[in-house]
Design an enzyme around this catalytic site. Structure first.
Site, PDB file in Angstrom:
ATOM      1  CG  HIS A 186     -11.429  -7.774   5.922  1.00  0.00           C
ATOM      2  ND1 HIS A 186     -10.489  -8.438   6.660  1.00  0.00           N
ATOM      3  CD2 HIS A 186     -11.136  -8.040   4.620  1.00  0.00           C
ATOM      4  CE1 HIS A 186      -9.670  -9.114   5.847  1.00  0.00           C
ATOM      5  NE2 HIS A 186     -10.034  -8.884   4.611  1.00  0.00           N
ATOM      6  CD  GLU A 221      -1.784  -2.413   1.234  1.00  0.00           C
ATOM      7  OE1 GLU A 221      -0.652  -2.698   1.669  1.00  0.00           O
ATOM      8  OE2 GLU A 221      -2.641  -3.282   0.945  1.00  0.00           O
TER       9      GLU A 221
END
Ligand SMILES: Cc1ncc(C[n+]2csc(CCOP(=O)(O)OP(=O)(O)O)c2C)c(N)n1
Ligand SMILES: Cc1ncc(C[n+]2csc(CCOP(=O)(O)OP(=O)(O)O)c2C)c(N)n1
Ligand SMILES: [Mg+2]
Ligand SMILES: [Mg+2]
Lengths: 371, 326, 371, 326
Positions: free
Chosen positions: D130, D61
């Site tokens: 998540h 990322e």
């Protein structure tokens, strides 16, 4: 842009061919009893059954998700059976075979995927840290843990070492490279075990690397080796040696287990969107269980009764797991606040109390069930 | 024995005492070894405790916090120095997603008593990324305790409390106050120290509560002195997560007015949270809305502008004035 | 724990020995005119003077800080003179020699260290991005920029490439490894130029790496080479070739310039706490300027008048810089809000207006100057 | 042409339109290519625009945001997908210290029009990491614009506005609402859309203002419907930085009461900031303190607990009740 990925056919340590033939390897001599081989076979079959059951349980709505290890049994069982009780393993989220070998009951794994826990077992008890979902993070935990072993003076022939599991995709994450650096400069007793299963969700290795991963290690100053990840004996022998070298102060090593993710990434995934069936067929021929069975049959290491018995043990295991899954206790609402902090914490304690009152207000409201 | 110590030396003394009393305490970070850290907070520790306990790490903050977690899982108590506030960010994932969550996700099976020491704040004429006040990010992250100190006495005790805490603690050090001195009784019993989570009435007053923490406490005290017409009570928050609301509320109920000052940009800062909470719990006691004084919602500017960017005595008194216009 | 750092004497590309003798290198033939050599000498001397002046200006309180390039002039001038106008360089914070070669006026560099700006020049104008202080971050910007060049179709013989400067310490940062990965899999036209100056503040390279850094590249799938970083000709020749290969689609390359930070890390630093004087003496003998001068004298490339003229040019430059430094305009308070956003932003606009009122209130208060 | 679109498909359509109208627009992230992203938000874009414009990145990322900055410096407009909220954190340094500050530090010479798309929030029965709601971290970071959407119409327009904005925009997508549908006039002129920074009165009312954003807007609307005794006005904030205070204040001045609901933990969340600001600007109009309803200050729990953890209709109505006890 052309990607010159050049994944040729690098040296790959293989002790057991797909046809079940044994091959000697000068660096990794195999010392194994027939009893152990039978044990490995049993492991492979049983973890595959655990996996199959879990996928089914997810389909039935009993699990929210499952990450299948199908195809990677040999890499996991071989490497995890190379560990000693005093060693520590840091898994990613697909290491059900490792968990099995470390003695964690399969139902403990289901907790996370059913959503009743975020962990499930006591890592100290099994020498297996909890699953880690944020890619690459555990490689640093493993390295730090290995630095702790050094500081404990717990190295040496009878000492401890650490293994960190991660995937081909995880090799791109900065944390993984930082772990290589910390391990290298500290000469830490940690083995980096990458299951290169050819996919990171939908991305093939050429999106993560330009040359085979095992070579990455040399650039950080420690050895790297590629093994046939579908060969449980190679996985065992190479990991054993790497762990022993680590324990004895020779520092880290990278093992790239070349294998294949036969299933979907997780039960949420639809691999038909990004891969061709031919690839699967090719890898089916390299199945880790079939080749060990072929070997055992050819060498007379086990007869039909053994294989039948393992099969029925798998059946019993499956049945048991289905029952255990359904009876995993649901957490209580106030568990939200459980062990957020070790010490009393005014903020959490107040919220817990308020929430308890709030929940009680519904009970007080009686049969109407509140608003 | 009472000694006159700067905040920096008090932390050093606290680290030393912690390392002496518990062999599991480690110090790690960039340049913490022979150099003693860029602010010399770990001065001499490397010489006296050796390279295994005072670890010069590779230049990688995620690696520092990540390996500290691993060391903690093995039973150690790592105290990590993040060289400057602005260099924490590569470690965000390891801190927010790993360190902060480890205990709860394991239902208490795992303990990660890691301390992150972060010199923070501006006012030292530094270049970019050396003057940040990122504390609000941490206070919004469940699982972390977040504290800061404003004087040498607290520095000495609170670093030790942070290290003995079984919870991960982020310990913010007011870098522009590192050289502020105070008498510290270094031989006193740890029990004599105030609890790490408690706020402190730094100055008593009756007309308005002025809340500050870390480097702003000194400025707040100066402002309170400069304000001749009204009697200002100054609260040194010390613990940013959890906040000691009992002390703050008691003060605000007495004074009826609250001004909060911090170096961080106002929007999304600690001040907003405290204001919202206090307004809810002291609604009928507040004679004016809670007034916040902080930096502007811009990146930290070049140092020639920092005196304008950071709240100073005048800006705080302006906030006090505003609180009395209601 | 023993650190088996094993920094032996790896192959190191050197075209000009410390004694000023030219050496041919099969891979890096040198094509250079005497005019160019004189130019390089002038560059080296002038940037060293800029550096000396800046250190002095800091001592006099005119700068808040300065990061000296002393000892690294050759690595920087050689590599930066290898660039073409259309190339882009991403510096760290010590690349004053690179800035000089890219045409950035030295006073522009002072702004950042004096605290009157956070940047100072328009990167597009010079092909030099702003200094980046957070270690390693710029390696990813450089890689992304190079991916942009690919997408523009601006590669090829006359195309553009990118160079990313970073230090030995920066090699440990996750971002740097991620940049290697992104560059490798995208075959991006970026050259990673590491000045291994033997120190990351107080830490020697054995805290960052276990084997010479240039080898790291191979593990990511692209070539790496170590050069004598005090040899301006090696730096020029190797960077030129690396940039040309990058432009022509051969992908990234890592150059490790083995050099030495002769000064303190910055003016805030006290290197006597961590390094021995003998090391400095050793490196003084490898001075980049002396060896070029020796070569020029031996080969008759320049006479005394040239060297005297460069010296007096340096004097003039120093004088000019001192004056320019003191007259750098201070920013206005409302600049705090300048270009935080491109678009009107209610939050910023309100704060700017309030702050303008606040400032005005002091002026209104007249001679007493507010409270 | 009016089409019935889910939020996910509306974003997809918005991305497509942006890519069609500006060849500099790129999409990048993990699995955004042939897979179309794990939520299929980039479905078919790879096929139609090719691998150079729809880039399957390595699994990193920081690398995604860092190279996006480089691409932006070269004149591109990268739209980065961060696969899930919990996987943003490795990119914090590149986002907070690089992306957010680039324009100001260069005094406007550099523009980095990067969009970060982040599916966020819980309620989907997922495993750890998540279901996070990290928006407050971003809103406290000067230099970023932060927006979120609650319906397909806004999703379609705001993603395009985010892409054309010269400022970096963090675009939060309410993942549990991805399948909520609405009629979208995809051919309308961009000028017909509301400005990206504006809040929206989602339901008119007179007794209390209920402020929500993203996934909570639907719950807030349901709560308003369920509340039969009082008339609730629902404001969909949409822009979290900057906040459209004009709209919120106008509403609060009319209703005299404000409840704020979000999925993020209460402490340090967006709600505290809005509460503090509104209390200051509407002090004489508020008949009760601003009440906040959010998640608890704990790590996001295992999914079997999330229905208790996240604010739901009952918890919001409890907050409404509390606002009327003052
Ligand atoms: C930091 C981070 N980014 C993204 C994800 C989402 N994600 C989960 S698994 C996965 C692919 C991992 O690939 P690999 O490392 O090869 O392991 P495998 O799944 O093949 O076992 C991704 C992108 C994540 N968990 N963490
Ligand atoms: C992420 C980050 N961590 C820490 C620092 C503080 N710091 C500034 S320079 C430096 C050492 C850098 O060493 P190296 O990369 O070798 O470059 P050199 O200074 O030798 O040119 C450190 C630790 C920083 N700027 N950024
Ligand atoms: Mg994989
Ligand atoms: Mg260096």
């Amino acid at each position: 842009m052309s990607n010159n990925t050049a994944h040729g056919e690098p040296e790959l340590v293989q002790l057991l061919t797909p046809d079940g033939e044994l091959r000697d390897h000068p660096d990794y001599p195999l010392e194994i009893s027939t009893e152990e081989i039978r044990g490995l076979y049993r492991d492979l079959v049983l973890v595959r059954r655990v996996d199959t059951e879990a996928v089914a349980l997810q389909r039935q709505g009993e699990l929210g998700l499952w990450a299948s290890l199908l195809g990677q049994e040999a890499a996991q069982i071989g490497s995890a059976r190379a560990l000693r009780p005093q060693d520590m393993a840091f898994p990613s989220y697909r290491e059900h075979g490792v968990a099995w070998a470390r003695g964690v009951a399969p139902k403990e794994l289901l907790g996370l995927f059913r959503g009743v826990t975020n962990g499930g077992w006591d890592p100290a008890q099994y020498g297996l840290h909890l699953y880690t979902i944020v890619i690459g993070s555990q490689t640093l935990h493993a390295t730090g843990y290995a630095m702790g072993i050094q500081r404990d003076g717990a190295t040496g022939e009878d000492g401890s070492a650490v293994v960190a599991y991660f995937g081909d995709g995880a090799s791109s994450q900065g944390d993984t490279s930082e772990a290589f650096t910390f391990a290298a400069v500290n000469n830490a007793p940690v083995v980096f075990f990458c299951q290169n299963n050819q996919w990171a969700i939908s991305e093939p290795p050429d999106r993560q690397m330009r040359v085979p991963l095992y070579r990455r290690a040399a650039g950080f100053g420690f050895p790297g080796v590629r093994i046939d990840g579908n060969d449980v004996l190679a996985s065992l022998a190479v990991t054993r040696k790497a762990m022993q070298q680590a324990r004895e102060g020779q520092g880290p090593m990278l093992i790239e287990a070349f294998t294949y993710r036969m299933g979907a990434h997780t039960t949420n995934d639809d691999p038909t969107r990004y891969r061709v069936p031919a690839e699967l067929e090719e890898w089916k021929a390299k199945d880790p269980i079939l080749r060990l069975r072929a070997h055992m049959q050819a060498q007379g290491i086990a007869g039909d009764d053994f294989f039948t018995e393992v099969e029925s043990e798998a059946d019993r295991l499956g049945e048991q797991l289905r029952a255990e899954c359904r009876s995993l206790p649901d957490p209580a609402p106030l568990d939200i606040f459980h062990e957020v902090y070790a010490e009393p914490n005014t903020q959490i304690d107040l919220q817990r109390a308020e929430f308890a009152d709030y929940l009680a207000s519904f009970e007080d409201a009686g049969a109407e069930g509140g608003r | 024995m009472s000694v006159n110590l700067t905040i920096g030396k008090a932390i050093n003394a606290g680290l030393r005492r912690a390392m002496e009393s518990d062999p599991k305490v480690l110090v790690m970070g960039e340049d913490v070894g022979r150099l003693g850290g860029v602010f010399r907070v770990t001065d001499q520790l490397h010489k006296d405790f050796g390279a295994d306990r005072v670890i010069d790490t590779p230049l990688a903050e995620s690696g520092i916090v990540g390996t500290a977690i691993g060391l903690a899982l093995r039973g150690y108590r790592p105290v990590c120095e993040i060289q400057f506030d602005g260099f924490f960010f590569p470690a965000t994932n390891q801190t927010f997603s790993q360190l902060a969550k480890m205990r709860r996700r394991s239902a208490g099976a795992l303990s990660v008593p890691v301390v992150l020491r972060i010199p923070y704040g501006g006012g030292i004429g530094a270049v970019e990324h050396h003057s940040e006040s990122p504390e609000a990010y941490f206070a919004h992250t469940a699982g972390l305790r977040v504290v800061t100190v404003a004087n040498a006495v607290d520095a000495y005790w609170m670093i030790q409390q942070a290290i003995t805490s079984p919870d991960p603690v982020v310990f913010f050090e007011p870098k522009r106050r590192y050289y502020d001195k105070a008498e510290v009784d270094t031989d006193a019993s740890p029990d004599s120290a105030a609890a790490m989570g408690s706020a402190r009435i730094a100055r008593q007053g009756s007309d308005l509560t002025l809340l500050a923490y870390g480097p702003m406490v000194k400025t707040a005290l100066q402002a309170a002195e400069a304000e001749t017409e009204r009697s200002i009570e100054v609260v040194d928050l010390r613990s940013l997560a959890p906040v000691d609301y009992a002390t703050v509320e008691e003060s605000v109920r007495r004074t009826g007015r609250l001004v909060i000052a911090h170096e961080a940009p106002v929007t999304g800062g600690i001040g907003g949270e405290v204001a919202a909470r206090i307004t809810e719990s002291c609604f009928y006691h507040l004679e004016s809305p809670v007034i916040r004084v902080g930096a502007f919602d811009t990146p930290y500017p070049q140092s020639r502008l920092e005196e304008h960017y950071l709240p100073d005595l005048d800006r705080i008194l302006d906030g006090v004035d505003r609180a009395f216009t209601y």
